[in-house]
Design a protein around this motif. Structure first.
Motif, short mmCIF file in Angstrom:
data_model
loop_
_atom_site.label_atom_id
_atom_site.label_comp_id
_atom_site.label_asym_id
_atom_site.label_seq_id
_atom_site.Cartn_x
_atom_site.Cartn_y
_atom_site.Cartn_z
N GLY A 1 0.82 -1.20 0.00
CA GLY A 1 0.00 0.00 0.00
C GLY A 1 0.85 1.25 0.00
O GLY A 1 2.06 1.19 0.25
N PRO A 2 0.25 2.39 -0.27
CA PRO A 2 1.00 3.65 -0.28
C PRO A 2 1.43 4.05 1.12
O PRO A 2 0.88 3.57 2.12
N ASP B 1 3.40 10.62 4.47
CA ASP B 1 4.31 11.33 5.37
C ASP B 1 3.59 11.89 6.58
O ASP B 1 4.12 11.90 7.70
N HIS B 2 2.35 12.35 6.39
CA HIS B 2 1.62 12.96 7.49
C HIS B 2 0.90 11.92 8.35
O HIS B 2 0.33 12.26 9.39
N ARG B 3 0.91 10.66 7.89
CA ARG B 3 0.31 9.57 8.68
C ARG B 3 1.23 8.36 8.60
O ARG B 3 0.89 7.34 8.01
N SER B 4 2.39 8.49 9.21
CA SER B 4 3.38 7.42 9.13
C SER B 4 2.88 6.13 9.77
O SER B 4 3.35 5.04 9.44
N TRP B 5 1.94 6.26 10.70
CA TRP B 5 1.40 5.08 11.37
C TRP B 5 0.46 4.27 10.48
O TRP B 5 0.18 3.10 10.76
N PHE B 6 -0.01 4.88 9.38
CA PHE B 6 -1.01 4.23 8.52
C PHE B 6 -0.31 3.28 7.55
O PHE B 6 -0.20 3.53 6.36
N THR B 7 0.17 2.18 8.09
CA THR B 7 0.93 1.20 7.34
C THR B 7 -0.01 0.37 6.46
O THR B 7 -1.23 0.41 6.61
N PRO B 8 0.55 -0.43 5.54
CA PRO B 8 -0.30 -1.33 4.75
C PRO B 8 -1.16 -2.25 5.61
O PRO B 8 -2.30 -2.56 5.23
#
Length: 328
Positions: free
Chosen positions: A93-94, A97-104
């Motif tokens: 997944g993409p 930068d502003h949501r580094s916690w939003f991993t795949p």
């Protein structure tokens, strides 16, 4: 293969056994992943290999991966089984930068319900399987559920009614194509989704909705059919076509123009009347009338819709299957 998660399908999906033991690319929006099918190991299937995890924790009689239940299966789609769990692998997944916690992995957790809803919509359109997890229809019903007789006991008045369903499992190629459609964001034709909704409503005794959805699906299909033959229509009938043309208009134009239709005009008019009564006169429709409306819709879409059904059923009376989309 990097199996990242196990997903228990909200409703089991029937597939042919040739579909098992392989992985299929799919995705949801910008997220991409593979679906890893369980191995064919009756009676409850076997999990895909997950490196570093003891297989005993993912297998056993209490963990069902794929199981065959009592059902009438078309001969051309045997042997078949109902898949309960799949592996999810190669999750990509993409990054933000502003949501580094939003991993795949986070994206997968947020997307998996929407992914299943899109998958089950396609499966329902293609095969007629009923996969709505929010309003299940079961093959067995309790007679007098919640009722307790005081005196005398009358135990014989209570019981269980069971039925053996007809199921059309997915072939391997159909499963792969559906997962690809979902990844690409391709939706089924609207009339096919409405057909699915009408069938589902009729099974749940929502008769008014079944009739309205069936008539709307018919209106889309017959409207397109009439407009595709616009050049063949008499001038007076061509002038009747406009942006406000509705089901009754299309039926009349088809009749007056002598267009060949797979369903008799009288049955189409009957469905139009049922829809008008249900929508405009608040008429109460019976389950028989809803079933009649749904059958007319199925027959018309099967012959004139975007997806054509085969002209003959299975030798054992199995349901029609979807043929290739009509070429324009």
């Amino acid at each position: 293969m990097d199996v990242r998660a196990i997903f228990e399908l909200p409703v089991p999906i029937w597939v042919t056994r040739e579909t098992l033991g392989a992985s299929y690319p799919t995705g949801y929006g910008a997220l991409q992943f593979d679906i890893v099918m369980p191995h064919d190991h009756p009676p409850v299937g076997a999990p895909p290999a997950v490196p570093g995890i003891e297989m005993s924790t993912l297998s056993g009689e209490l963990v069902v991966w794929a199981q065959e239940y009592g059902a009438f299966i078309p001969e051309s789609r045997r042997p078949a089984t109902a898949v309960h769990r799949v592996g999810v692998a190669v999750v990509k997944g993409p990054t933000y930068d502003h949501r580094s916690w939003f991993t795949p992995d986070h994206q997968l957790a947020e997307s998996i319900d929407g992914w299943f809803d899109n998958v089950r919509t396609w499966v329902e359109v293609v095969t007629g399987q009923d996969l709505d997890p929010r309003h299940r229809v079961y093959d067995a019903e309790v007679v007098g559920a919640g009722l307790t007789f005081i005196e005398p006991p009358h135990e014989g008045a209570l019981g269980l009614v069971a039925a053996t369903p007809r199921v059309t499992p997915l072939h391997r190629s159909e499963w792969a194509e559906i997962l690809n459609y979902v990844q690409q964001g391709t939706e089924p034709p609207l009339e096919e989704v409405l057909s699915r909704d009408a069938r589902a409503a009729q099974r749940r005794n929502a008769n008014r909705r079944a009739i309205i959805d069936a008539a709307t699906a018919l209106e889309i299909a017959i409207g397109r059919h009439v407009r595709e033959h616009e050049a063949d229509l008499p001038e007076v009938q061509r002038r009747r076509l406009n942006t406000r043309s509705a089901l009754g208009d299309y039926i009349s134009i088809a009749k007056e123009s002598g267009l060949e239709l797979a369903v008799p005009i009288a049955q189409l008019r009957r469905l139009n009347r049922l829809r008008n009564d249900a929508a405009h006169r608040a008429a109460t429709a019976s389950n028989w009338e809803a079933g009649e409306a749904v059958q007319v819709m199925i027959e018309f879409l099967g012959a004139h819709g975007t997806y054509r059904r085969t002209g003959e059923g299975e030798p054992d009376g199995g349901e029609f299957v979807v043929a290739e989309p009509e070429s324009s």
